[in-house]
Scaffold this active site. Structure first.
Site, PDB file in Angstrom:
ATOM      1  N   HIS A  52      37.837  47.976  37.045  1.00  0.00           N
ATOM      2  CA  HIS A  52      37.300  47.130  38.126  1.00  0.00           C
ATOM      3  C   HIS A  52      37.826  47.582  39.482  1.00  0.00           C
ATOM      4  O   HIS A  52      38.982  47.993  39.617  1.00  0.00           O
ATOM      5  CB  HIS A  52      37.564  45.644  37.867  1.00  0.00           C
ATOM      6  CG  HIS A  52      38.997  45.213  37.819  1.00  0.00           C
ATOM      7  ND1 HIS A  52      39.686  44.809  38.938  1.00  0.00           N
ATOM      8  CD2 HIS A  52      39.873  45.086  36.793  1.00  0.00           C
ATOM      9  CE1 HIS A  52      40.915  44.449  38.602  1.00  0.00           C
ATOM     10  NE2 HIS A  52      41.058  44.620  37.308  1.00  0.00           N
ATOM     11  N   ASP A  67      37.911  45.662  42.343  1.00  0.00           N
ATOM     12  CA  ASP A  67      38.500  44.633  43.224  1.00  0.00           C
ATOM     13  C   ASP A  67      39.979  44.416  42.922  1.00  0.00           C
ATOM     14  O   ASP A  67      40.483  44.795  41.862  1.00  0.00           O
ATOM     15  CB  ASP A  67      37.749  43.302  43.088  1.00  0.00           C
ATOM     16  CG  ASP A  67      37.925  42.664  41.713  1.00  0.00           C
ATOM     17  OD1 ASP A  67      37.815  43.389  40.702  1.00  0.00           O
ATOM     18  OD2 ASP A  67      38.195  41.446  41.646  1.00  0.00           O
ATOM     19  N   ASP A  75      46.260  47.630  39.621  1.00  0.00           N
ATOM     20  CA  ASP A  75      45.329  46.732  38.927  1.00  0.00           C
ATOM     21  C   ASP A  75      44.075  46.642  39.786  1.00  0.00           C
ATOM     22  O   ASP A  75      44.013  45.818  40.690  1.00  0.00           O
ATOM     23  CB  ASP A  75      45.998  45.368  38.738  1.00  0.00           C
ATOM     24  CG  ASP A  75      45.089  44.355  38.066  1.00  0.00           C
ATOM     25  OD1 ASP A  75      44.015  44.734  37.575  1.00  0.00           O
ATOM     26  OD2 ASP A  75      45.464  43.173  38.054  1.00  0.00           O
ATOM     27  N   GLU A  79      36.347  41.420  39.059  1.00  0.00           N
ATOM     28  CA  GLU A  79      37.013  41.033  37.803  1.00  0.00           C
ATOM     29  C   GLU A  79      38.015  39.929  38.062  1.00  0.00           C
ATOM     30  O   GLU A  79      38.152  38.999  37.277  1.00  0.00           O
ATOM     31  CB  GLU A  79      37.722  42.243  37.182  1.00  0.00           C
ATOM     32  CG  GLU A  79      38.254  41.997  35.774  1.00  0.00           C
ATOM     33  CD  GLU A  79      39.697  41.488  35.714  1.00  0.00           C
ATOM     34  OE1 GLU A  79      40.148  41.153  34.618  1.00  0.00           O
ATOM     35  OE2 GLU A  79      40.364  41.409  36.767  1.00  0.00           O
ATOM     36  N   HIS A  96      49.599  41.702  40.743  1.00  0.00           N
ATOM     37  CA  HIS A  96      49.437  40.515  41.590  1.00  0.00           C
ATOM     38  C   HIS A  96      50.731  40.186  42.326  1.00  0.00           C
ATOM     39  O   HIS A  96      51.103  39.022  42.467  1.00  0.00           O
ATOM     40  CB  HIS A  96      48.948  39.297  40.768  1.00  0.00           C
ATOM     41  CG  HIS A  96      47.642  39.541  40.079  1.00  0.00           C
ATOM     42  ND1 HIS A  96      46.861  38.525  39.576  1.00  0.00           N
ATOM     43  CD2 HIS A  96      46.957  40.683  39.824  1.00  0.00           C
ATOM     44  CE1 HIS A  96      45.763  39.040  39.031  1.00  0.00           C
ATOM     45  NE2 HIS A  96      45.816  40.349  39.172  1.00  0.00           N
TER      46      HIS A  96
END
Ligand SMILES: [Zn+2]
Length: 414
Positions: free
Chosen positions: A85, A87, A147, A181, A386
């Site tokens: 992904h 994003d 990520d 995602e 994150h």
């Protein structure tokens, strides 16, 4: 020598070069815009990727109006998908990412130049295990975006390698780079038919060897308490305070069914957003479990506790809203054991142990598997997702790309 193979070592420079380019593009998704992709920055990375896929020689590389990038590397055997992904999470700033490569990590603390952000191996045992690796971080004030741009760089490097070496065995590979995602939207819009693969793999995990065919099942619950609002000076016997009803509900949530008190295979309920006033109070929660029946029990418990919170107040009104988000992919993968088996074969071929840890979360594969495209998840070499401490090992990213090349070989014959 921290590379798992000479193939991984050969792929590493290309991966690092691509990775540093991709993480600089701001692709933070946004749950509030209601469009796909949710933010225009995702188009920028997708356009860049279409150009690079064409450079590699994938002539059909294209992007549709929702930002899905599809491309084909022709081969024999079945059609197998590779997904990542574009994003990054809206929870952490993703604009102005400046990657830093810390060569030959010495095992000490890594101090990033901004905001005093520190990677402390004492608190990060996985980092402590990467002595000798080249570690990529951001600069302290943003996430890194491993990520899932690590996954993108690995797929690109593996596909470039296969395209440059036509003698290497491979099935027909379908490449898919997808938007949104992190806000759980992209996979719902994904055109499985146009993608046309028999199965696919997301590269969206962490530690080398990870092969995930189990995710949480997930439900979102919104509980709304309606009270009776009136001037407090003349409220005697009239006012019903919705904020207090919500407080009662929150206090009744069991402490042993919380993310902060559960691990491994245990599920939880988690209130994450509360908006409370006298007239109306709204509590947003998520419920998670690997077992669908237990998940339904958690939701039933929430409903009972909400009803109990208003039971003593007949003038209060309750709304209880349930939304299924995704389901444990295992149930949908069991019918296609070869999908997981061939990935395990590729991981072992790269000299790694297969690590089968269920994902305490979901991936695009959770939604895609339920929609009919069996899609387990593979490792990428990124960690501390994150957060501003997010990091990735070049050597582990190289292992992931080499595993993709071996996965292609595993699928070359049907
Ligand atoms: Zn991800």
């Amino acid at each position: 020598m921290t590379y798992t193979s000479s193939l991984a070592e050969a792929l590493a420079p290309d991966i690092l070069d691509r990775f540093q380019r991709y993480v600089r593009v701001e692709t933070t998704s946004d749950p509030s815009t209601g469009v796909t992709p949710s933010t225009p920055g995702q188009f920028d990375l997708c356009r860049l990727l279409v150009g690079e896929l064409a450079e590699i020689g994938l002539e059909d590389a294209s992007m549709d109006e929702h930002g899905f990038v599809f491309a084909t590397l022709p081969g024999g055997g079945p059609v197998v998908g590779l997904l990542a992904h574009v994003d990054t999470t809206p929870e952490v700033p993703g604009a102005g990412v400046e990657p830093i490569v810390h060569r030959a990590y010495d095992g000490g603390a890594i101090a990033l130049p901004r905001e005093g952000t520190m990677l402390d191996p004492g608190a990060m045992p996985v980092l402590a295990s990467k002595v000798g690796h080249d570690i990529v971080t951001a600069s302290g004030d943003t996430l890194l975006g491993a990520d899932d741009k690590a996954g993108i760089a690995e797929i690109m490097a593996a596909v470039a390698h296969l395209a440059a070496h036509p003698e290497l065995p491979r099935p027909t590979l379908r490449i898919g780079f997808t938007p949104d995602e992190e806000i759980g939207e992209g996979a719902n819009v994904f055109d499985i038919e146009r993608f046309g693969a028999r199965c696919a793999y997301t590269l969206d995990g962490s530690q080398p060897g990870e092969l995930q065919d189990e995710s949480f099942s997930a439900i979102a619950v919104t509980v709304t308490f309606h009270g009776v609002d009136v001037h407090p000076g003349s409220a005697d016997g009239i006012l019903v305070n919705a904020a207090k009803l919500a407080g009662r509900f929150l206090a009744a949530l069991p402490s042993d069914l919380s993310p902060e008190t559960t691990a491994d295979r245990a599920g939880y309920v988690h209130p994450y957003d509360v908006e409370a006033a006298t007239a109306r109070a709204r509590v947003k929660l998520i419920a998670r479990d690997f077992d669908d029946e237990l998940l339904d029990q958690h939701v039933a418990l929430l409903r009972r506790l909400a009803e109990e919170a208003v039971a003593s107040e007949p003038r209060a009104r309750l709304e209880f809203d349930v939304k299924r988000q995704y389901s444990n992919m295992r149930r949908h993968l069991e019918a296609f054991p070869e999908v997981v088996e061939r990935a395990a074969q590729a991981i072992r071929g790269e000299g790694l142990d297969v690590v089968r840890v269920p994902i305490r979360g979901g991936t695009d594969g959770s939604i895609l598997s339920a929609r009919g495209l069996p899609t387990p998840n593979l490792f990428t070499g990124g960690h501390e997702y994150h957060s501003k401490r997010e990091w990735a090992s070049v050597q582990d990213m190289a292992s992931a790309a080499a595993t993709v090349v071996r996965l292609a070989e595993a699928w070359a014959v049907d």
